[in-house]
Write an enzyme that holds these catalytic residues in place. Structure first.
Site, mmCIF file in Angstrom:
data_model
loop_
_atom_site.group_PDB
_atom_site.id
_atom_site.type_symbol
_atom_site.label_atom_id
_atom_site.label_comp_id
_atom_site.label_asym_id
_atom_site.label_seq_id
_atom_site.Cartn_x
_atom_site.Cartn_y
_atom_site.Cartn_z
ATOM 1 C CG PHE A 134 -1.899 1.156 1.236
ATOM 2 C CD1 PHE A 134 -3.174 0.996 0.713
ATOM 3 C CD2 PHE A 134 -1.540 2.401 1.737
ATOM 4 C CE1 PHE A 134 -4.079 2.060 0.697
ATOM 5 C CE2 PHE A 134 -2.434 3.465 1.720
ATOM 6 C CZ PHE A 134 -3.707 3.294 1.199
ATOM 7 C CG ASP A 219 5.494 3.539 1.967
ATOM 8 O OD1 ASP A 219 5.498 4.152 3.048
ATOM 9 O OD2 ASP A 219 4.482 3.454 1.236
ATOM 10 C CE LYS A 248 -0.427 5.550 7.573
ATOM 11 N NZ LYS A 248 -1.836 5.806 7.823
HETATM 12 C C1 LIG Z 1 2.745 2.413 3.963
HETATM 13 C C2 LIG Z 1 1.890 3.568 3.538
HETATM 14 N N1 LIG Z 1 2.247 4.298 2.478
HETATM 15 C C3 LIG Z 1 1.533 5.361 2.077
HETATM 16 C C4 LIG Z 1 0.369 5.727 2.733
HETATM 17 C C5 LIG Z 1 -0.422 6.908 2.261
HETATM 18 O O1 LIG Z 1 -0.284 7.981 3.129
HETATM 19 P P1 LIG Z 1 -1.341 9.178 3.095
HETATM 20 O O2 LIG Z 1 -2.666 8.604 3.509
HETATM 21 O O3 LIG Z 1 -0.797 10.193 4.066
HETATM 22 O O4 LIG Z 1 -1.362 9.691 1.693
HETATM 23 C C6 LIG Z 1 -0.058 4.974 3.834
HETATM 24 C C7 LIG Z 1 -1.318 5.306 4.525
HETATM 25 O O5 LIG Z 1 -1.953 4.481 5.150
HETATM 26 C C8 LIG Z 1 0.727 3.870 4.247
HETATM 27 O O6 LIG Z 1 0.359 3.113 5.295
#
Ligand SMILES: Cc1ncc(COP(=O)(O)O)c(C=O)c1O
Length: 397
Positions: A134, A219, A248
């Site tokens: 994700f 990520d 986050k």
């Molecule tokens: C691993 C990861 N990458 C990217 C994101 C996306 O972040 P945002 O919701 O701040 O765009 C999330 C959000 O849950 C995430 O858990």
């Protein structure tokens, strides 16, 4: 439970929301408009890492709001410089670009890798990503994600992403070709249900990407900023990425995320990257306050101790109600329910004043504030125990 305002049609209906309207929060607790309190083990999906409205963030925001809110990313501001230098010092990476969301940071990582491919790898642009991964909800980050439910959404997808199963090194090796520029993954797949990539796999992936001359992008939007009990998830494996994204917890609840990279991967040219709000002093002041708090002596040790306490409590719960294994690191923890009762438990827990999340039907995920106390963890386990006992009773009736 209050239903005040929950029938509003003024908000786009993008997700099923429970009939509760939150009005305030403090630490691990949220309060609704009827004054009812909820023990929050979701914390905005691992966002409010210091809990709700902690004094340190309130102070940083109010002081900075009175000094300078925004002066355009086309100028230096002292607060962004301080935070960038703090993150560089903590991560061992060399340069930072601030964004407003995790998806935007990942979008930046994808662009940076493509630019690097143009400059250093004969125009290579493909990125190998993981099934069930994700990375956000922009078109490119949805295309990079391996969430099965998104497979046919918003076609045509952004091309250039090859998906492989997490943990299968041979699949990555087989997928690397002349057009490959990077491998991108989460150290622990959060939205997929807290699935660790594993230290050994990450180390082998690092060696493979080095051998093949491509970038490793981690990520760390969910795993970074103390969530796993270390400042960054990669420290658990000793693997240093070329590019990393944070979000986050970095803003402790305010919209702040970041793209970090090693100097030799920082190849954006003027005009390639930017954004009106990027690196604004108001958000960066909060980022610095969060970084200082997480980096303070004893903070991460306390996260590790709380993790042990939570995991032991969940293991006891699992043995009482016939659930499966507890997995995760730090305060990113999942309980395998072994049956599809996750959404039922989430709903029943809410009615008892406890917020938990079920990323999958058979999984509960816990992302409490990194400041949660053992007593609050005990209260959460006791509430869950009652929810599960009610469920057991219904099943056997
Ligand atoms: C691993 C990861 N990458 C990217 C994101 C996306 O972040 P945002 O919701 O701040 O765009 C999330 C959000 O849950 C995430 O858990």
């Amino acid at each position: 439970m209050t239903t005040l305002q929950t029938a509003t049609t003024a908000l786009m209906d993008i997700t099923p929301r429970p009939p509760v309207v939150f009005a305030s929060g403090h630490g691990s607790w949220l309060y609704d408009t009827a004054g009812r309190r909820y023990l929050d083990l979701v914390q905005g999906w691992a966002v409010t890492c210091l809990g709700h409205s902690p004094a340190t963030i309130v102070k940083a925001l109010t002081e900075q709001a009175g000094r300078l809110i925004n002066c355009s990313p086309a100028y230096y501001n002292e607060v962004a410089i301080r935070l960038a230098e703090g993150l560089v010092g903590a991560s061992g990476l060399d340069q930072v670009f601030f964004t407003n969301s995790g998806a935007e940071a990942n979008e930046g990582a994808i662009k940076l890798a493509r630019k690097w491919g143009t400059k250093h790898r004969g125009g290579a642009y493909e990125i190998i990503t993981m099934e069930n991964g994700f990375h956000g909800r922009t078109l490119a980050t949805m295309s990079a994600s391996g969430k099965p439910a998104w497979k046919d959404l918003f076609e045509p997808k952004v091309p250039g992403f090859t998906k492989v199963p997490l943990g299968n090194l041979a699949a990555v090796e087989a997928a690397i070709g002349d057009r490959t520029v990077a491998v991108m993954l989460e150290p622990i797949q959060g939205e997929a249900g807290v699935i660790p990539a594993g230290a050994d796999y990450l180390r082998k992936l690092r060696a493979l990407t080095e051998r093949r001359g491509i970038l490793l992008i981690l990520d760390e939007i969910q795993t970074g900023m103390g969530r796993t009990g270390r400042m960054f998830g990669f420290e658990q494996s000793g693997v240093q990425p070329d590019v990393m994204t944070l979000g986050k917890g970095l803003g402790g609840g305010v919209p702040l995320a970041a793209l970090l990279a090693r100097e030799d991967a920082c190849c954006f040219e003027y005009g390639d990257q930017g954004g009106t709000f990027n690196g604004n002093p108001l958000m960066c002041a909060v980022g610095s306050a969060v970084l200082a708090e997480i980096g303070a002596p004893g903070f991460l040790e306390r996260v590790q101790a709380a993790s042990g306490h939570l995991q032991r409590g969940l293991e006891r719960l699992a043995s009482r109600h016939g659930f499966g294994a507890v997995r995760g690191q730090g305060l990113l923890v999942a309980l395998d329910l072994t049956r599809p009762v996750g959404p039922t438990i989430v709903e029943a827990a809410l009615a008892k004043g406890l917020l938990v999340n079920a990323p999958r039907q058979d999984t509960l995920r816990f992302m409490p504030a990194l400041t949660i106390s053992d007593d609050e963890i005990d209260q959460a386990i006791a509430l869950l125990d009652r929810v599960c006992a009610d469920l057991d009773e219904k099943v056997s009736a």
